[in-house]
Enzyme design. Structure first.
Site, PDB file in Angstrom:
ATOM      1  N   GLY A  97       0.823  -1.209   0.000  1.00  0.00           N
ATOM      2  CA  GLY A  97       0.000   0.000   0.000  1.00  0.00           C
ATOM      3  C   GLY A  97       0.856   1.257   0.000  1.00  0.00           C
ATOM      4  O   GLY A  97       0.501   2.257   0.615  1.00  0.00           O
ATOM      5  N   LYS A  98       1.997   1.183  -0.721  1.00  0.00           N
ATOM      6  CA  LYS A  98       2.872   2.369  -0.801  1.00  0.00           C
ATOM      7  C   LYS A  98       2.169   3.542  -1.457  1.00  0.00           C
ATOM      8  O   LYS A  98       2.311   4.686  -1.040  1.00  0.00           O
ATOM      9  CB  LYS A  98       4.109   2.052  -1.653  1.00  0.00           C
ATOM     10  CG  LYS A  98       5.262   1.512  -0.881  1.00  0.00           C
ATOM     11  CD  LYS A  98       6.568   1.631  -1.642  1.00  0.00           C
ATOM     12  CE  LYS A  98       6.572   1.358  -3.110  1.00  0.00           C
ATOM     13  NZ  LYS A  98       6.502  -0.010  -3.536  1.00  0.00           N
ATOM     14  N   GLN A 102      14.610  -4.736   9.614  1.00  0.00           N
ATOM     15  CA  GLN A 102      16.034  -4.435   9.818  1.00  0.00           C
ATOM     16  C   GLN A 102      16.817  -4.711   8.544  1.00  0.00           C
ATOM     17  O   GLN A 102      17.682  -3.934   8.138  1.00  0.00           O
ATOM     18  CB  GLN A 102      16.606  -5.322  10.932  1.00  0.00           C
ATOM     19  CG  GLN A 102      16.020  -5.066  12.307  1.00  0.00           C
ATOM     20  CD  GLN A 102      16.553  -6.103  13.301  1.00  0.00           C
ATOM     21  OE1 GLN A 102      17.692  -6.514  13.239  1.00  0.00           O
ATOM     22  NE2 GLN A 102      15.713  -6.524  14.226  1.00  0.00           N
ATOM     23  N   CYS A 137     -17.272   2.644 -21.475  1.00  0.00           N
ATOM     24  CA  CYS A 137     -16.409   2.407 -22.642  1.00  0.00           C
ATOM     25  C   CYS A 137     -16.847   1.151 -23.391  1.00  0.00           C
ATOM     26  O   CYS A 137     -17.891   1.166 -24.015  1.00  0.00           O
ATOM     27  CB  CYS A 137     -14.940   2.382 -22.224  1.00  0.00           C
ATOM     28  SG  CYS A 137     -13.862   2.902 -23.563  1.00  0.00           S
ATOM     29  N   GLY A 173     -18.292  -1.234 -22.196  1.00  0.00           N
ATOM     30  CA  GLY A 173     -19.622  -1.496 -21.627  1.00  0.00           C
ATOM     31  C   GLY A 173     -20.705  -0.731 -22.380  1.00  0.00           C
ATOM     32  O   GLY A 173     -21.801  -1.240 -22.629  1.00  0.00           O
ATOM     33  N   GLN A 193     -20.317   0.304 -25.537  1.00  0.00           N
ATOM     34  CA  GLN A 193     -20.342  -0.260 -26.896  1.00  0.00           C
ATOM     35  C   GLN A 193     -21.190  -1.532 -26.918  1.00  0.00           C
ATOM     36  O   GLN A 193     -21.972  -1.751 -27.851  1.00  0.00           O
ATOM     37  CB  GLN A 193     -18.910  -0.538 -27.366  1.00  0.00           C
ATOM     38  CG  GLN A 193     -18.067   0.748 -27.461  1.00  0.00           C
ATOM     39  CD  GLN A 193     -16.607   0.502 -27.840  1.00  0.00           C
ATOM     40  OE1 GLN A 193     -16.152  -0.640 -27.924  1.00  0.00           O
ATOM     41  NE2 GLN A 193     -15.858   1.575 -28.060  1.00  0.00           N
ATOM     42  N   ARG A 239     -10.282   3.147 -29.088  1.00  0.00           N
ATOM     43  CA  ARG A 239     -10.046   3.349 -30.521  1.00  0.00           C
ATOM     44  C   ARG A 239     -11.347   3.324 -31.314  1.00  0.00           C
ATOM     45  O   ARG A 239     -11.431   3.865 -32.396  1.00  0.00           O
ATOM     46  CB  ARG A 239      -9.181   2.209 -31.088  1.00  0.00           C
ATOM     47  CG  ARG A 239      -7.787   2.175 -30.548  1.00  0.00           C
ATOM     48  CD  ARG A 239      -6.935   1.133 -31.276  1.00  0.00           C
ATOM     49  NE  ARG A 239      -5.791   0.792 -30.460  1.00  0.00           N
ATOM     50  CZ  ARG A 239      -4.707   1.552 -30.333  1.00  0.00           C
ATOM     51  NH1 ARG A 239      -4.616   2.678 -31.020  1.00  0.00           N
ATOM     52  NH2 ARG A 239      -3.722   1.196 -29.547  1.00  0.00           N
ATOM     53  N   HIS A 261     -14.322   7.471 -19.360  1.00  0.00           N
ATOM     54  CA  HIS A 261     -14.078   6.761 -18.095  1.00  0.00           C
ATOM     55  C   HIS A 261     -14.337   7.661 -16.888  1.00  0.00           C
ATOM     56  O   HIS A 261     -13.400   8.286 -16.373  1.00  0.00           O
ATOM     57  CB  HIS A 261     -12.635   6.247 -18.060  1.00  0.00           C
ATOM     58  CG  HIS A 261     -12.392   5.126 -19.018  1.00  0.00           C
ATOM     59  ND1 HIS A 261     -12.584   3.808 -18.675  1.00  0.00           N
ATOM     60  CD2 HIS A 261     -12.023   5.135 -20.316  1.00  0.00           C
ATOM     61  CE1 HIS A 261     -12.328   3.039 -19.721  1.00  0.00           C
ATOM     62  NE2 HIS A 261     -11.984   3.824 -20.721  1.00  0.00           N
ATOM     63  N   GLU A 286     -14.746   6.893 -13.964  1.00  0.00           N
ATOM     64  CA  GLU A 286     -14.109   6.383 -12.729  1.00  0.00           C
ATOM     65  C   GLU A 286     -12.789   7.091 -12.418  1.00  0.00           C
ATOM     66  O   GLU A 286     -12.259   6.937 -11.324  1.00  0.00           O
ATOM     67  CB  GLU A 286     -13.910   4.865 -12.808  1.00  0.00           C
ATOM     68  CG  GLU A 286     -12.840   4.369 -13.772  1.00  0.00           C
ATOM     69  CD  GLU A 286     -13.340   4.125 -15.195  1.00  0.00           C
ATOM     70  OE1 GLU A 286     -14.338   4.759 -15.599  1.00  0.00           O
ATOM     71  OE2 GLU A 286     -12.714   3.306 -15.909  1.00  0.00           O
TER      72      GLU A 286
HETATM   73  N1  GLN Z   1     -11.786  -1.858 -26.905  1.00  0.00           N
HETATM   74  C1  GLN Z   1     -12.662  -0.718 -27.022  1.00  0.00           C
HETATM   75  C2  GLN Z   1     -12.049   0.368 -27.880  1.00  0.00           C
HETATM   76  O1  GLN Z   1     -10.844   0.407 -28.073  1.00  0.00           O
HETATM   77  C3  GLN Z   1     -13.039  -0.185 -25.663  1.00  0.00           C
HETATM   78  C4  GLN Z   1     -11.879   0.367 -24.894  1.00  0.00           C
HETATM   79  C5  GLN Z   1     -12.156   0.506 -23.444  1.00  0.00           C
HETATM   80  O2  GLN Z   1     -13.122  -0.031 -22.910  1.00  0.00           O
HETATM   81  N2  GLN Z   1     -11.304   1.240 -22.734  1.00  0.00           N
HETATM   82  O3  GLN Z   1     -12.745   1.220 -28.346  1.00  0.00           O
END
Ligand code: GLN
Length: 548
Positions: free
Chosen positions: A16-17, A193, A382, A384, A386, A463, A508, A510
């Site tokens: 956990g550095k 040590q 992402c 998800g 698609q 991509r 993303h 998150e």
């Molecule tokens: N593989 C997909 C793309 O390149 C989704 C990428 C991802 O989920 N970060 O578009």
């Protein structure tokens, strides 16, 4: 004049550095200091972008599009510091720059060597990690474990750094482990040590030892460590395993006196308090939460918690704001394909994270269909998102065989296709659509309601993209393209109108969530999960008084 703290780790990895470094940053910020924080990683990859999440956990992305180590996620969740390409250097990145200079002829005929050329480049990287002159303290975490061959140049460079600076401007914090032997019922100090011995061989005398332990460290033990490791007693700090949440770490370190130690060594003012009151309030709310919901996460790298680290953190932050404990039901996407959706039954929400590769794709699509048809809250990130577009295209628009060109070159309906800007890209490293992009949210949509604004910016790493040729058909069945890149017209978010919560985002979210400021989509998703669980079982939601 910026002061520097170097954080190293000993005995074992996974101590956990990153978390401790982030906590140190936060503690100093709470004392009114301006900090910066960076990570130096000993591996040879130029960045972790080309590594499988199974190797090194998730790839974190900064605003400027750097694909970085996941510890940078801790830095952003705990502190307000701005992270850039200078916040993460690997051996590969250092060597790449030295070799490029050599090719240009910059070394004027000299032999290029680890010392001084590589170590000089590492010291330059440490300076580059300080974004402006007004930074009071720059924290540099060294990845790996002391004693590894590959981290040696980094340790040598930070030793030189200390030698060349005023002793009051540099300090070394070593994080170590006190293993507990259940047979003899005691904590052992020998590995500490030995690890400090290794550091001292290199010429680094740690000023502070942060001792990770599952049991309390006794005074006698602390004195022994102090004596054998040549560290003053007050510099031997206990960091015990947390009871509830990783967000307890800064508070525990302050209680153990780490803030005063740092101020003492670096000559920073010791007056005033380290104000953790807002943070304490948040911890209290975590402790007092008694109700819970369960979110199914269906992904490809489900066995490794670190592979979806930021997503799990995002859910826990939303749990704090909604005063509900978010339990995770981690499911392998392939298993859903083989065994059907029974494993999803009873979950209060479905999250499908980003990913690469075909494995598990059909399982994710099946899970999304289940959530859509059963009115269970769904959140796709992402890949998800698609998958959600493919699911709706196939089952609501009747576009049989709809697919992404990433995995089906000959699909009759490429509802997800390669971005124009990606068509001529051949190299894999650092070439995706990366970093922060603007997005315009259509007024009156779910996404607009969640964010409370129409102009947002979020981080990307992909991509492929939503194919606008199918927009009309997808919108006709209720899948609204609610967020679009203002200049390029790329669809960044989709949402289903006739569903309590069905949201997919190409970016993303998150990477922009913290415990005191949960991300609005995570917040809304967990709120929807709570609503859903209420509709299923109103009894479990009677708020109870906690005894904690
Ligand atoms: N593989 C997909 C793309 O390149 C989704 C990428 C991802 O989920 N970060 O578009």
């Amino acid at each position: 004049m910026t002061k520097h703290i170097f954080v190293t780790g000993g005995v074992v990895s996974s101590l956990g550095k990153g978390l401790t470094s982030a906590a140190i940053g936060m503690i100093l910020e709470q004392r009114g200091l301006k900090i910066s924080i960076q990570k130096l990683d000993p591996y040879i990859n130029v960045d972790p972008g080309t590594m499988s999440p199974f190797q090194h956990g998730e790839v974190y992305v900064t605003d400027d599009g750097t694909e970085a180590d996941l510890d940078l996620g801790h830095y952003e969740r705990f502190t307000n510091t701005l992270l850039t390409e200078n916040s993460n250097f690997t051996t590969g990145k250092i060597y790449q720059s030295v070799i490029a200079r050599e090719r240009r002829g910059d070394y004027l005929g000299r032999t290029v060597q680890v010392i001084p050329h590589i170590t000089d480049a590492i010291k330059e990287a440490v300076h580059a990690g300080v974004p402006s002159d007004d930074i009071d303290v720059a924290i540099t975490e060294i990845g790996g474990t002391v004693g590894d061959i590959e981290s040696l140049p980094f340790l040598e460079a930070i030793r030189q750094f200390g030698l060349e600076a005023d002793p009051k401007d540099v300090m070394y914090i070593h994080i170590t482990l006190l293993p507990y032997l259940s047979a003899s019922g005691e904590l052992k100090t020998k590995p500490t040590q030995q690890s400090v011995g290794k550091l001292r061989e290199i010429g680094i005398q740690p000023d502070v030892l942060v001792c990770r332990t599952e049991k309390p460290m006794t005074e006698e033990m602390a004195r022994k460590i102090s004596l054998f490791c040549n560290v003053r007693r007050e510099g031997v700090i206990e960091e015990r395993d947390v009871a509830f949440s990783i967000y307890e770490v800064p508070r525990d370190l302050v209680r153990a006196g780490l803030d005063m130690n740092i101020c003492g060594k670096l000559g920073l003012p010791k007056e005033g308090i380290t104000d953790l009151s807002r943070w304490e309030g948040m911890l209290q709310s975590i402790r007092e939460t008694t109700r819970s919901i369960e979110i199914a996460v269906v992904g490809k790298y489900i066995e490794l918690h670190d592979a979806y680290k930021s997503i799990y953190e995002g859910l826990s932050h939303a749990g704090i704001s909604n005063q509900v404990k978010v339990k995770l039901r981690k499911l392998r996407a392939e298993d859903i394909l083989e065994d059907g959706t029974a494993a999803l039954e009873g979950a209060h929400g479905l999250l499908v994270p980003g990913g690469f590769g075909e494995r598990g794709l059909e399982g994710k699509i099946a899970a999304i269909r289940w959530a859509r048809e059963n009115n269970v809250p769904f959140f796709g990130i992402c890949l998800g998102m698609q998958c959600a577009v493919i699911e709706v295209a196939r089952h609501l628009c009747g576009l049989e065989g709809a697919h992404t060109l990433e995995h089906s070159e000959h699909t009759p309906h490429p509802v997800i296709h390669l971005m124009e800007s990606q068509k001529d890209v051949e190299d894999k490293g650092g070439t995706m659509r990366l970093g922060a992009y603007d997005c315009h949210l259509e007024a009156g949509t779910k996404l607009h309601e969640l964010y409370g604004e129409t102009e947002i910016s979020e981080r990307h790493r992909h991509r492929f993209e939503y194919n606008n040729a199918y927009k009309e058909q997808l919108e006709a069945v209720g899948l609204r393209a609610s967020g679009v890149h203002p200049q390029l017209g790329l669809v960044e978010t989709v949402e289903l109108s006739e569903h309590p919560f069905f949201v997919g985002v190409q970016y993303h979210p998150e990477f922009k969530t913290s415990p005191l400021k949960p991300h609005p989509i995570f917040d809304g998703f967990v709120a929807a999960g709570l609503e859903y669980s209420k509709s299923r079982n109103p009894n479990i939601l009677v708020p109870q008084q906690s005894n904690v």
